[in-house]
Motif scaffolding. Structure first.
Motif, PDB file in Angstrom:
ATOM      1  N   LEU A 103     -40.016  49.394 -87.866  1.00  0.00           N
ATOM      2  CA  LEU A 103     -39.347  49.517 -86.575  1.00  0.00           C
ATOM      3  C   LEU A 103     -40.371  49.845 -85.505  1.00  0.00           C
ATOM      4  O   LEU A 103     -41.483  50.284 -85.789  1.00  0.00           O
ATOM      5  CB  LEU A 103     -38.263  50.595 -86.626  1.00  0.00           C
ATOM      6  N   VAL A 104     -39.969  49.649 -84.267  1.00  0.00           N
ATOM      7  CA  VAL A 104     -40.720  50.118 -83.110  1.00  0.00           C
ATOM      8  C   VAL A 104     -39.711  50.784 -82.197  1.00  0.00           C
ATOM      9  O   VAL A 104     -38.815  50.130 -81.670  1.00  0.00           O
ATOM     10  CB  VAL A 104     -41.437  48.965 -82.370  1.00  0.00           C
ATOM     11  N   ASN A 105     -39.840  52.102 -82.025  1.00  0.00           N
ATOM     12  CA  ASN A 105     -38.924  52.834 -81.156  1.00  0.00           C
ATOM     13  C   ASN A 105     -39.513  52.873 -79.754  1.00  0.00           C
ATOM     14  O   ASN A 105     -40.623  53.359 -79.549  1.00  0.00           O
ATOM     15  CB  ASN A 105     -38.687  54.245 -81.690  1.00  0.00           C
ATOM     16  N   ILE A 106     -38.775  52.317 -78.794  1.00  0.00           N
ATOM     17  CA  ILE A 106     -39.207  52.278 -77.396  1.00  0.00           C
ATOM     18  C   ILE A 106     -38.316  53.251 -76.631  1.00  0.00           C
ATOM     19  O   ILE A 106     -37.169  52.952 -76.333  1.00  0.00           O
ATOM     20  CB  ILE A 106     -39.106  50.859 -76.818  1.00  0.00           C
ATOM     21  N   LYS A 107     -38.844  54.426 -76.361  1.00  0.00           N
ATOM     22  CA  LYS A 107     -38.069  55.507 -75.742  1.00  0.00           C
ATOM     23  C   LYS A 107     -38.279  55.482 -74.233  1.00  0.00           C
ATOM     24  O   LYS A 107     -39.389  55.682 -73.746  1.00  0.00           O
ATOM     25  CB  LYS A 107     -38.491  56.844 -76.339  1.00  0.00           C
ATOM     26  N   PHE A 108     -37.201  55.212 -73.492  1.00  0.00           N
ATOM     27  CA  PHE A 108     -37.281  55.131 -72.040  1.00  0.00           C
ATOM     28  C   PHE A 108     -37.155  56.497 -71.389  1.00  0.00           C
ATOM     29  O   PHE A 108     -37.748  56.755 -70.357  1.00  0.00           O
ATOM     30  CB  PHE A 108     -36.206  54.180 -71.513  1.00  0.00           C
ATOM     31  N   ASN A 109     -36.332  57.344 -71.972  1.00  0.00           N
ATOM     32  CA  ASN A 109     -36.194  58.730 -71.529  1.00  0.00           C
ATOM     33  C   ASN A 109     -35.591  59.523 -72.681  1.00  0.00           C
ATOM     34  O   ASN A 109     -35.409  58.983 -73.768  1.00  0.00           O
ATOM     35  CB  ASN A 109     -35.342  58.834 -70.248  1.00  0.00           C
ATOM     36  N   ARG A 110     -35.279  60.774 -72.492  1.00  0.00           N
ATOM     37  CA  ARG A 110     -34.810  61.583 -73.619  1.00  0.00           C
ATOM     38  C   ARG A 110     -33.394  61.234 -74.061  1.00  0.00           C
ATOM     39  O   ARG A 110     -32.943  61.684 -75.101  1.00  0.00           O
ATOM     40  CB  ARG A 110     -34.928  63.069 -73.303  1.00  0.00           C
ATOM     41  N   PHE A 111     -32.698  60.386 -73.289  1.00  0.00           N
ATOM     42  CA  PHE A 111     -31.328  60.011 -73.623  1.00  0.00           C
ATOM     43  C   PHE A 111     -31.191  58.617 -74.229  1.00  0.00           C
ATOM     44  O   PHE A 111     -30.224  58.336 -74.909  1.00  0.00           O
ATOM     45  CB  PHE A 111     -30.442  60.082 -72.367  1.00  0.00           C
TER      46      PHE A 111
ATOM     47  N   ASN B 106     -27.332  64.877 -75.020  1.00  0.00           N
ATOM     48  CA  ASN B 106     -28.044  65.988 -74.382  1.00  0.00           C
ATOM     49  C   ASN B 106     -29.550  65.922 -74.610  1.00  0.00           C
ATOM     50  O   ASN B 106     -30.225  66.949 -74.588  1.00  0.00           O
ATOM     51  CB  ASN B 106     -27.508  67.336 -74.872  1.00  0.00           C
ATOM     52  N   GLY B 107     -30.073  64.748 -74.874  1.00  0.00           N
ATOM     53  CA  GLY B 107     -31.502  64.602 -75.098  1.00  0.00           C
ATOM     54  C   GLY B 107     -31.974  65.194 -76.409  1.00  0.00           C
ATOM     55  O   GLY B 107     -33.164  65.354 -76.638  1.00  0.00           O
ATOM     56  N   GLY B 108     -31.039  65.526 -77.305  1.00  0.00           N
ATOM     57  CA  GLY B 108     -31.391  66.139 -78.582  1.00  0.00           C
ATOM     58  C   GLY B 108     -31.545  65.121 -79.689  1.00  0.00           C
ATOM     59  O   GLY B 108     -31.707  63.920 -79.455  1.00  0.00           O
ATOM     60  N   GLY B 109     -31.456  65.579 -80.928  1.00  0.00           N
ATOM     61  CA  GLY B 109     -31.684  64.726 -82.084  1.00  0.00           C
ATOM     62  C   GLY B 109     -30.509  63.863 -82.490  1.00  0.00           C
ATOM     63  O   GLY B 109     -30.682  62.810 -83.099  1.00  0.00           O
ATOM     64  N   PHE B 110     -29.273  64.288 -82.181  1.00  0.00           N
ATOM     65  CA  PHE B 110     -28.095  63.523 -82.593  1.00  0.00           C
ATOM     66  C   PHE B 110     -27.944  62.291 -81.713  1.00  0.00           C
ATOM     67  O   PHE B 110     -28.040  62.372 -80.491  1.00  0.00           O
ATOM     68  CB  PHE B 110     -26.842  64.393 -82.510  1.00  0.00           C
ATOM     69  N   HIS B 111     -27.716  61.120 -82.337  1.00  0.00           N
ATOM     70  CA  HIS B 111     -27.595  59.891 -81.564  1.00  0.00           C
ATOM     71  C   HIS B 111     -26.550  58.944 -82.147  1.00  0.00           C
ATOM     72  O   HIS B 111     -26.243  58.978 -83.327  1.00  0.00           O
ATOM     73  CB  HIS B 111     -28.946  59.174 -81.452  1.00  0.00           C
ATOM     74  N   LEU B 112     -26.018  58.102 -81.264  1.00  0.00           N
ATOM     75  CA  LEU B 112     -25.203  56.945 -81.628  1.00  0.00           C
ATOM     76  C   LEU B 112     -26.082  55.720 -81.463  1.00  0.00           C
ATOM     77  O   LEU B 112     -26.974  55.697 -80.618  1.00  0.00           O
ATOM     78  CB  LEU B 112     -23.991  56.815 -80.711  1.00  0.00           C
ATOM     79  N   LEU B 113     -25.813  54.689 -82.266  1.00  0.00           N
ATOM     80  CA  LEU B 113     -26.607  53.464 -82.148  1.00  0.00           C
ATOM     81  C   LEU B 113     -25.712  52.246 -82.305  1.00  0.00           C
ATOM     82  O   LEU B 113     -24.687  52.293 -82.985  1.00  0.00           O
ATOM     83  CB  LEU B 113     -27.733  53.441 -83.184  1.00  0.00           C
ATOM     84  N   ALA B 114     -26.108  51.162 -81.675  1.00  0.00           N
ATOM     85  CA  ALA B 114     -25.376  49.902 -81.782  1.00  0.00           C
ATOM     86  C   ALA B 114     -26.292  48.755 -81.378  1.00  0.00           C
ATOM     87  O   ALA B 114     -27.174  48.939 -80.539  1.00  0.00           O
ATOM     88  CB  ALA B 114     -24.134  49.920 -80.890  1.00  0.00           C
ATOM     89  N   GLY B 115     -26.071  47.590 -81.991  1.00  0.00           N
ATOM     90  CA  GLY B 115     -26.852  46.427 -81.606  1.00  0.00           C
ATOM     91  C   GLY B 115     -26.651  45.247 -82.527  1.00  0.00           C
ATOM     92  O   GLY B 115     -25.987  45.344 -83.560  1.00  0.00           O
ATOM     93  N   PRO B 116     -27.244  44.111 -82.171  1.00  0.00           N
ATOM     94  CA  PRO B 116     -27.110  42.878 -82.957  1.00  0.00           C
ATOM     95  C   PRO B 116     -28.207  42.742 -84.002  1.00  0.00           C
ATOM     96  O   PRO B 116     -29.246  43.390 -83.935  1.00  0.00           O
ATOM     97  CB  PRO B 116     -27.246  41.795 -81.898  1.00  0.00           C
TER      98      PRO B 116
END
Length: 195
Positions: A53-61, A106-116
């Protein structure tokens, strides 16, 4: 002179925006629990997926994560022959090219994800039929990322193309009869720290 000032301003903003984007490569892998929809007497098959993978982080959210994986899917089917039932694992193995958007609370570790995801079949063990060479899927899930870059995720991947190419209308088939890939994934990933 005015054009030069505008050009310098645009470049300065581009450099500033570039400085805020953080790109981190990583590895991922885990457990696949897969099945095929609308097949009687089938059950799920347990296998694995692995990739990068390559994680491209735009901001903390918000971040976007392109992924390249090898995913072993299919199901376990039952058939009747010579007066008794037999079971067989049906293999559908793919190279998957995906991209998920990740939304951190809240910019923390918990996240939702979605995509094709575009899935290109590399092998199968079907004898009398020939499944399609590709699938288009949608992925959704939840995860948690630790400060050291280790991430735990649960995902559901729904195929959108019938494995035999039926569109739900032609050949007397209906939408509730199409055979689609369905995969539940439990996995971990690790993103490397970059400067």
């Amino acid at each position: 002179m005015r054009n030069f000032v505008v050009l310098a301003f645009v470049l300065l903003i581009g450099i500033q925006a570039e400085a805020q984007v953080k790109v981190s490569p990583g590895l991922r892998g885990g457990l696949n629990i897969s099945t095929l929809s609308n097949i009687d007497d089938n059950s799920s098959k347990t296998d694995f997926y692995v990739g990068g993978l390559v994680n491209i982080k735009f901001n903390r959210f918000f971040s976007v994560q392109p992924e390249l994986n090898y995913s072993r899917q299919g199901d376990e089917g039952r058939y009747f022959e010579n007066g008794r039932y037999y079971s067989e694992k049906y293999e559908l193995n793919y190279i998957t090219l995906g991209a998920v958007a990740k939304f951190n609370f809240n910019g923390g570790g918990f996240h939702l994800l979605a995509g094709p995801s575009l899935d290109l079949k590399v092998s199968d063990n079907y004898i009398n039929t020939k499944p399609e060479d590709y699938d288009l899927s949608f992925v959704g899930g939840v995860g948690y990322t630790l400060p050291n870059g280790l991430t735990f995720e649960a995902r559901f991947k729904q195929g959108l193309i019938d494995i035999y190419g039926y569109d739900g209308i032609d050949d007397g088939y209906y939408y509730d009869q199409v055979i689609l890939n369905q995969v539940f994934q439990l996995g971990i990933s690790y993103t490397f720290k970059t400067k």
